[in-house]
Structures are given as C-alpha cells and as structure tokens.
Design a protein around this motif. Structure first.
Motif, PDB file in Angstrom:
ATOM      1  N   LEU A 172       0.823  -1.214   0.000  1.00 44.82           N
ATOM      2  CA  LEU A 172       0.000   0.000   0.000  1.00 44.82           C
ATOM      3  C   LEU A 172       0.854   1.260   0.000  1.00 44.82           C
ATOM      4  N   VAL A 173       1.886   1.285   0.818  1.00 42.76           N
ATOM      5  CA  VAL A 173       2.767   2.457   0.865  1.00 42.76           C
ATOM      6  C   VAL A 173       3.449   2.660  -0.487  1.00 42.76           C
ATOM      7  N   GLU A 174       3.912   1.590  -1.103  1.00 45.09           N
ATOM      8  CA  GLU A 174       4.567   1.698  -2.408  1.00 45.09           C
ATOM      9  C   GLU A 174       3.597   2.151  -3.490  1.00 45.09           C
ATOM     10  N   LEU A 175       2.338   1.711  -3.423  1.00 44.62           N
ATOM     11  CA  LEU A 175       1.333   2.174  -4.383  1.00 44.62           C
ATOM     12  C   LEU A 175       1.080   3.682  -4.269  1.00 44.62           C
ATOM     13  N   MET A 176       1.323   4.238  -3.076  1.00 47.95           N
ATOM     14  CA  MET A 176       1.184   5.681  -2.869  1.00 47.95           C
ATOM     15  C   MET A 176       2.483   6.424  -3.166  1.00 47.95           C
ATOM     16  N   GLY A 177       3.460   5.719  -3.746  1.00 49.61           N
ATOM     17  CA  GLY A 177       4.728   6.356  -4.103  1.00 49.61           C
ATOM     18  C   GLY A 177       5.680   6.513  -2.935  1.00 49.61           C
ATOM     19  N   GLY A 178       5.449   5.780  -1.867  1.00 52.62           N
ATOM     20  CA  GLY A 178       6.276   5.899  -0.674  1.00 52.62           C
ATOM     21  C   GLY A 178       7.178   4.712  -0.466  1.00 52.62           C
ATOM     22  N   SER A 179       7.801   4.701   0.693  1.00 56.20           N
ATOM     23  CA  SER A 179       8.669   3.591   1.069  1.00 56.20           C
ATOM     24  C   SER A 179       8.440   3.269   2.542  1.00 56.20           C
ATOM     25  N   ILE A 180       8.825   2.062   2.914  1.00 55.22           N
ATOM     26  CA  ILE A 180       8.658   1.585   4.281  1.00 55.22           C
ATOM     27  C   ILE A 180       9.914   0.818   4.650  1.00 55.22           C
ATOM     28  N   GLY A 181      10.287   0.880   5.908  1.00 55.79           N
ATOM     29  CA  GLY A 181      11.474   0.163   6.331  1.00 55.79           C
ATOM     30  C   GLY A 181      11.495  -0.033   7.833  1.00 55.79           C
ATOM     31  N   ALA A 182      12.557  -0.671   8.281  1.00 52.49           N
ATOM     32  CA  ALA A 182      12.690  -0.959   9.705  1.00 52.49           C
ATOM     33  C   ALA A 182      14.154  -1.099  10.059  1.00 52.49           C
ATOM     34  N   ARG A 183      14.419  -0.827  11.324  1.00 49.09           N
ATOM     35  CA  ARG A 183      15.722  -1.138  11.902  1.00 49.09           C
ATOM     36  C   ARG A 183      15.463  -1.575  13.330  1.00 49.09           C
ATOM     37  N   SER A 184      16.360  -2.408  13.836  1.00 51.35           N
ATOM     38  CA  SER A 184      16.101  -2.987  15.144  1.00 51.35           C
ATOM     39  C   SER A 184      17.404  -3.380  15.810  1.00 51.35           C
ATOM     40  N   THR A 185      17.381  -3.368  17.126  1.00 52.16           N
ATOM     41  CA  THR A 185      18.506  -3.836  17.925  1.00 52.16           C
ATOM     42  C   THR A 185      17.964  -4.841  18.929  1.00 52.16           C
ATOM     43  N   VAL A 186      18.506  -6.054  18.882  1.00 48.22           N
ATOM     44  CA  VAL A 186      18.058  -7.104  19.797  1.00 48.22           C
ATOM     45  C   VAL A 186      18.258  -6.632  21.234  1.00 48.22           C
ATOM     46  N   GLY A 187      17.216  -6.787  22.042  1.00 45.74           N
ATOM     47  CA  GLY A 187      17.270  -6.400  23.438  1.00 45.74           C
ATOM     48  C   GLY A 187      16.975  -4.931  23.699  1.00 45.74           C
TER      49      GLY A 187
ATOM     50  N   GLU B 246      12.376   0.172  15.258  1.00 47.04           N
ATOM     51  CA  GLU B 246      11.777   1.367  14.673  1.00 47.04           C
ATOM     52  C   GLU B 246      11.315   1.021  13.264  1.00 47.04           C
ATOM     53  N   PHE B 247      10.032   1.252  13.011  1.00 48.45           N
ATOM     54  CA  PHE B 247       9.461   1.070  11.684  1.00 48.45           C
ATOM     55  C   PHE B 247       9.089   2.445  11.169  1.00 48.45           C
ATOM     56  N   TRP B 248       9.266   2.668   9.889  1.00 44.94           N
ATOM     57  CA  TRP B 248       8.954   3.973   9.320  1.00 44.94           C
ATOM     58  C   TRP B 248       8.308   3.848   7.948  1.00 44.94           C
ATOM     59  N   ILE B 249       7.507   4.850   7.649  1.00 43.96           N
ATOM     60  CA  ILE B 249       7.002   5.019   6.293  1.00 43.96           C
ATOM     61  C   ILE B 249       7.394   6.419   5.864  1.00 43.96           C
ATOM     62  N   GLU B 250       7.620   6.570   4.585  1.00 45.74           N
ATOM     63  CA  GLU B 250       7.969   7.867   4.024  1.00 45.74           C
ATOM     64  C   GLU B 250       7.111   8.093   2.793  1.00 45.74           C
ATOM     65  N   LEU B 251       6.443   9.241   2.761  1.00 47.97           N
ATOM     66  CA  LEU B 251       5.541   9.591   1.664  1.00 47.97           C
ATOM     67  C   LEU B 251       5.873  10.987   1.162  1.00 47.97           C
ATOM     68  N   GLY B 252       5.589  11.227  -0.121  1.00 49.59           N
ATOM     69  CA  GLY B 252       5.800  12.554  -0.686  1.00 49.59           C
ATOM     70  C   GLY B 252       4.737  13.528  -0.195  1.00 49.59           C
ATOM     71  N   LEU B 253       5.152  14.758   0.016  1.00 47.82           N
ATOM     72  CA  LEU B 253       4.215  15.818   0.391  1.00 47.82           C
ATOM     73  C   LEU B 253       3.718  16.499  -0.879  1.00 47.82           C
ATOM     74  N   SER B 254       2.439  16.808  -0.918  1.00 46.70           N
ATOM     75  CA  SER B 254       1.929  17.566  -2.053  1.00 46.70           C
ATOM     76  C   SER B 254       2.161  19.046  -1.784  1.00 46.70           C
ATOM     77  N   VAL B 255       2.111  19.858  -2.799  1.00 46.64           N
ATOM     78  CA  VAL B 255       2.314  21.299  -2.657  1.00 46.64           C
ATOM     79  C   VAL B 255       1.273  21.876  -1.719  1.00 46.64           C
ATOM     80  N   ASP B 256      -0.002  21.458  -1.836  1.00 48.65           N
ATOM     81  CA  ASP B 256      -1.074  21.980  -0.995  1.00 48.65           C
ATOM     82  C   ASP B 256      -0.901  21.620   0.478  1.00 48.65           C
ATOM     83  N   SER B 257      -0.261  20.465   0.761  1.00 49.39           N
ATOM     84  CA  SER B 257      -0.136  20.035   2.161  1.00 49.39           C
ATOM     85  C   SER B 257       0.822  20.921   2.939  1.00 49.39           C
TER      86      SER B 257
END
Length: 111
Positions: free
Chosen positions: A76-91, A95-106
């Motif tokens: 779904l995020v990729e269909l909106m032109g965005g990306s998703i990812g994660a990083r983690s440290t055992v113990g 952190e999970f993140w999504i990144e989406l483009g901002l429109s000019v109006d926003s």
C-alpha cells in the motif's frame, strides 16, 4: 500506519513504550516513525520482515496474526509512491517507518 502501531504494542515488552515521530525530510518527504522498546529483531529477521505469511518464528506464540500485515502495508505504501522500512537492535527495540511525498497543498496548512 495503524498496523505499525498495532505491532509495536503487540510485540512490545511488559511496561515498554511506543513513540510516534513525524518529520519532514529533504525532497518534500514526510517520515512517520513508530519506535518501541520491545525485544528487537536480528538482522536475519529484519531481512524477512515484509514477506507474506512469515511470522518470523512467532507461529506458535500467543499473539494472533497471519503474517500478512507488513507485506500488505509495504504494498500500500509503495502504491502511494512511498517507502517503508525498519531497523532494530536485539534487546533494545525496533523502529518502523514510512515515508511519503508531500503535495504542494499540504505545505500551506489549513485554510
């Protein structure tokens, strides 16, 4: 986004915390991060996070799930032109993140 929050709560440790951070990144991108203080994931598990039906060894755990939530979120995020990812440290946690483009109006704010 709701799925990332749900997972942060579901897979957190007792008494843990969840933070949501939003910020504007370069190239007019909005990044929303969900950070938890759960048990964390190894690099091997991170590499398989977004595969459908992969519960990363939690198949017999008490937490309900089918292993499709992150795969669906990624699509779904990729269909909106965005990306998703994660990083983690055992113990420490994840952190999970999504990144989406901002429109000019926003960027104008409310009328």
């Amino acid at each position: 986004m709701a799925h990332l929050l749900s997972n942060a709560i579901k897979y957190n440790r007792m008494g843990g915390s969840v933070d949501v951070i939003c910020r504007v990144e370069p190239q007019q991108r909005l990044r929303i991060c969900v950070r938890d203080t759960g048990y964390g994931l190894s690099d091997d598990k991170i590499a398989h996070l977004f595969q459908p039906f992969n519960r990363l060894g939690r198949e017999t755990s008490a937490e309900e799930g089918t292993g499709v939530g992150l795969a669906l979120s990624k699509r779904l995020v990729e269909l909106m032109g965005g990306s998703i990812g994660a990083r983690s440290t055992v113990g420490v946690g994840s952190e999970f993140w999504i990144e989406l483009g901002l429109s000019v109006d926003s960027q104008k704010g409310p009328p």
